[in-house]
Design an enzyme around this catalytic site. Sequence first.
Site, PDB file in Angstrom:
ATOM      1  N   SER A   1       2.631  29.440  31.842  1.00  0.00           N
ATOM      2  CA  SER A   1       3.492  30.431  31.207  1.00  0.00           C
ATOM      3  C   SER A   1       4.152  29.728  30.027  1.00  0.00           C
ATOM      4  CB  SER A   1       4.529  30.932  32.206  1.00  0.00           C
ATOM      5  OG  SER A   1       5.221  32.030  31.663  1.00  0.00           O
ATOM      6  N   GLU A   2       4.008  30.311  28.819  1.00  0.00           N
ATOM      7  CA  GLU A   2       4.367  29.541  27.623  1.00  0.00           C
ATOM      8  C   GLU A   2       5.858  29.290  27.462  1.00  0.00           C
ATOM      9  OE1 GLU A   2       2.759  32.475  27.534  1.00  0.00           O
ATOM     10  OE2 GLU A   2       3.471  33.764  25.904  1.00  0.00           O
ATOM     11  N   ASN A   3       6.692  29.942  28.273  1.00  0.00           N
ATOM     12  CA  ASN A   3       8.118  29.622  28.208  1.00  0.00           C
ATOM     13  C   ASN A   3       8.438  28.304  28.913  1.00  0.00           C
ATOM     14  OD1 ASN A   3       7.390  31.253  30.489  1.00  0.00           O
ATOM     15  ND2 ASN A   3       9.554  31.405  31.001  1.00  0.00           N
TER      16      ASN A   3
ATOM     17  N   SER B   1       5.203  22.844  25.940  1.00  0.00           N
ATOM     18  CA  SER B   1       4.377  23.975  26.333  1.00  0.00           C
ATOM     19  C   SER B   1       3.366  24.312  25.238  1.00  0.00           C
ATOM     20  CB  SER B   1       5.266  25.184  26.608  1.00  0.00           C
ATOM     21  OG  SER B   1       4.489  26.294  26.976  1.00  0.00           O
TER      22      SER B   1
END
Lengths: 209, 234
Positions: free
Chosen positions: A46-48, A88
Amino acid sequence: MVWSRDEMCARAAKELKDGYYVNLGIGMPTLVANHIPKDANVILQSENGMLGMGPFPIEGEEDPDLINAGKQTITALPMTSYFSSADSFGMIRGGHIDLSILGAMQVAQNGDLANWMIPGKMIKGMGGAMDLVAGVKKVVILMEHVAKDGSAKLVSNCTLPLTGAKVVDMVISEYGVFEIVDECVKVSELAPEISIEEVRDKSQAEILS
Amino acid sequence: MDKIYSNSKEALEGVAFDGMVLMCGGFGLCGIPERMIDALKESKIKNITAISNNAGIDGEGLGLLLETKQISKMISSYVGENKIFAEQYLNGEIELEFNPQGTLAERIRAGGAGIPAFYTPTGAGTKIAEGKEARQFEGREYIMEKSLRADLSLIKAWKGDSEGNLIYKKTARNFNPLMATAGKITIAEVEHLVEPGKLDADQIHTSGIFVQRIIKGSHYNKRIENLTTRKAND
């Protein structure tokens, strides 16, 4: 007979191979996670700032400090790690993620993708989409074959502003699975009883068998 | 130097001014410096250029500073959840610069590390490449992106000590550690403020050198934007 949304997601899940690090976009791509084969160890990013995303929490166990990129509450797994947005996107832009599944407004036969803005409408922003398509090893688009207004989404040239140029590897729609090879759209699989003529009728791109 | 301030209002004294460039940590409402945003609202500082992944939502996060029209420009990757923002943007009251999220993160990281610019393939051949230097490396097109710095960075951590060493919690980390490095002045607000030595030095995410002021925040809303749950037997 065209595939249902559920069948589309199930077909997309077949692209998630054992050992893959995968980023799923917001919307229908998120639902692909429900169809990952039990015997495949697929790790969701998840890119967060999370690798090893678990299922949604049981009611009452949600943690506001633990969300996915769609701002949904989520859970961790024993293998989970957390990191900053810079790390990330280092994973994403550095080519460490094997596969990303995203939605689209238009895909061109040369692999151009448009999925972030419609001129004249309020733009929400591209979020991480431009980074994902530029950096991830394989980009799969999961979309309805035709727009709500009836216009083709699989086109010869995108008329909407691009998210990335020549970035799409595969398109999965309710009509089948299509690969972008040498700037051409090639049918790799059709939904039951769907003919290539029907696909051509619903597309503006040239469709090769 | 004593970095501890007793409250958010005091922490803001002398470091916020009209027309400043602000970085504000958080992803959505996760990991935002709630108490410092309150203090900024109270300060009535205006004409702020705000660098933040999102613009909050109505009544929460940077949405509070939009209501009071203190922000004149946003540099963000996604602003979808904010009606006030959309209104002000369509009225021409607020300027908006969209950055791909990874480009935004890297511009901030580079700013903090003394790197003036870098090349990335993200956005090459798209609208956001317009006006930017393009260059080929090994047959692929890249665009040049310049780094970002701020007059003031407001960040949120889970634990901190009086030296400014910080530890973040889960996905509330996001942009906070990067922004800590890119602010001329960085104010950290933490849920737990401890004595030096109480944090495991091997587990510290942000070193105190990046933090000039620190406060212990309280009464966190931590509003959940998109509560999603499953049944126990799923």
